[in-house]
Design an enzyme around this catalytic site. Structure first.
Site, PDB file in Angstrom:
ATOM      1  N   ASP A  17      -7.521  18.579 -15.157  1.00  0.00           N
ATOM      2  CA  ASP A  17      -7.824  17.214 -15.582  1.00  0.00           C
ATOM      3  C   ASP A  17      -7.399  17.108 -17.041  1.00  0.00           C
ATOM      4  OD1 ASP A  17      -8.940  14.841 -16.502  1.00  0.00           O
ATOM      5  OD2 ASP A  17     -10.711  15.009 -15.232  1.00  0.00           O
ATOM      6  N   LYS A  43      -8.179   5.732 -19.423  1.00  0.00           N
ATOM      7  CA  LYS A  43      -8.497   6.233 -20.753  1.00  0.00           C
ATOM      8  C   LYS A  43      -7.278   6.144 -21.677  1.00  0.00           C
ATOM      9  CE  LYS A  43     -12.499   7.269 -18.837  1.00  0.00           C
ATOM     10  NZ  LYS A  43     -12.303   7.216 -17.390  1.00  0.00           N
ATOM     11  N   TYR A  67     -16.985  16.931 -15.949  1.00  0.00           N
ATOM     12  CA  TYR A  67     -17.301  15.502 -16.020  1.00  0.00           C
ATOM     13  C   TYR A  67     -18.311  15.153 -14.934  1.00  0.00           C
ATOM     14  CZ  TYR A  67     -16.632  10.545 -14.976  1.00  0.00           C
ATOM     15  OH  TYR A  67     -16.836   9.224 -14.673  1.00  0.00           O
ATOM     16  N   ARG A  97       0.843  -1.200   0.000  1.00  0.00           N
ATOM     17  CA  ARG A  97       0.000   0.000   0.000  1.00  0.00           C
ATOM     18  C   ARG A  97       0.872   1.242   0.000  1.00  0.00           C
ATOM     19  NH1 ARG A  97      -1.203   2.377   4.497  1.00  0.00           N
ATOM     20  NH2 ARG A  97      -1.475   0.460   5.702  1.00  0.00           N
TER      21      ARG A  97
END
Length: 381
Positions: free
Chosen positions: A175, A200, A103, A50
């Site tokens: 973004d 993406k 978005y 982690r």
């Protein structure tokens, strides 16, 4: 020796041959923990995955290089990256300016989660820099920009927004998912943080979910890394490996995405069933000159409005055969969707609601002739 070429960085940054075996591809370190050489004696700084993992570290170094930043951080999703960033830089009573056509997932995070936590937000048309400046308050900690926006492909001037943010002591967050670092590098234009859904274009093959933050300030990077570890929504090693694999071909893929999008736009503009076409490569697009200045090319995302209204838009989405009806974007295959009922359904009834007749295309890397024929057929059936 250092290299500056984008494609060279995509293939080599953080990805040196394995010192022990000579493997030229970064291994998948599918482990949760690491043997220590005595209490507190960490080998190469690793103790628990982690906190850090060698495969994830390779991806983070690569992402930082591609965005011209000093530190990258990889997350389990783009929304996990956004949430970690906002809980790092904002507290109850703070204020954030978001795009007027943000978005849907970002809007939902602000309106349904952060608002209940006491973070105030305001949606502003960020193509109007003066409107953004007027919206800034003493409590404003960040201007959150998308350029191009999702799904209306609005363009904002990153340098101008950075000046507004920094004049008020706020951060500029960009973004960069739609553009990818191949087409646009916001940090070099004054942004403080770049956000990606690596699901993406960076991943590029619709087979991995992930997110990333890249920063140019070491202190901010340190704070984000603390929250990344504390909150724990990190990219797993196999997901990091898949994203690294995708990033290697980002440049060549984006060239094809952009070329195909231009062919699609030309066909849409000529078709009588199509109303307005949204694409920053069009000279008549309001943000064309800005996009021309801050982007290498205009991207693979295209939106348009069907002249027959919502029903016509829905029928186009249902009729395509090469374009797959589905959410997400940026993969090698072309996708079509109805934002109002799919990715932006959460914005229904709000000032960010998208037009009901809007269709969004993620133009893939198939044959451009096939893509154009598929759309024309869907528009004419």
């Amino acid at each position: 020796m250092t290299f500056d070429g984008f494609e060279t960085l995509a293939i080599h940054a953080g990805q040196e041959a394995d010192a022990e075996t000579g493997a030229v591809v970064v291994p998948i370190y599918q482990t949760s923990t690491y043997a220590q050489d005595g209490v507190g004696g960490l080998r190469s700084g690793y103790e628990y995955s982690r906190t850090a993992n060698p495969t994830r570290a390779a991806l983070e170094e690569c992402l930082a290089a591609l965005e011209s930043g000093i530190r990258g951080l990889a997350f389990a999703s783009g929304m996990a990256a956004e949430d970690t960033l906002l809980r790092t830089v904002a507290k109850p009573g703070d204020h954030v300016i978001i795009p007027a056509d943000a978005y849907g997932g970002t809007f939902r995070l602000f309106s349904k989660v952060l608002e209940r936590w006491g973070v105030e937000w305001e949606a502003v048309a960020q193509s109007d820099t003066d409107a953004v400046r007027r919206a800034v308050r003493p409590e404003t900690v960040a201007i959150w920009a998308e350029t191009p926006t999702n799904p209306l492909l609005t363009i904002s001037d990153i340098e101008a927004l950075a000046a507004v943010a920094h004049d008020s002591g706020a951060l500029l967050v960009v973004d960069n998912t739609f553009a990818s670092p191949y087409l646009q590098r916001p940090l070099t234009l004054g942004a403080d943080v770049v956000v990606h859904s690596t699901t993406k274009y960076l991943g590029g093959h619709s087979d991995v979910v992930g997110g990333a933050l890249v920063v140019s300030d070491p202190e901010l990077g340190h704070r984000l890394a603390f929250h990344q570890n504390t909150m724990g929504a990190v990219a797993g090693p196999f997901d990091a490996w898949l994203t690294l694999r995708g990033a290697k071909t980002l440049g060549v893929r984006m060239d094809r995405h952009c070329a195909n999008a231009e062919r699609v736009v030309d066909a849409l503009q000529r078709h009588p069933a199509v109303g307005e076409v949204y694409y920053p490569g069009l000279p008549e697009h309001a943000g064309h000159k800005t996009a021309e200045r801050q982007m290498r090319a205009f991207g693979g995302m295209v939106s348009f409005r069907a002249r027959g209204g919502e029903e016509a838009a829905l029928k186009v989405c249902e009729r395509t055969r090469v374009f797959t009806l589905g959410e997400s974007l940026g993969g090698v295959e072309s996708l079509i969707e109805h934002p109002g009922r799919m990715t932006h359904a959460s914005a229904a009834g709000s000032p960010l609601e998208v037009p009901a007749d809007l269709v969004r295309l993620s133009v893939g890397i198939e044959s451009a002739d096939d893509l154009v024929a598929d759309l024309v057929n869907a528009l004419e059936e």
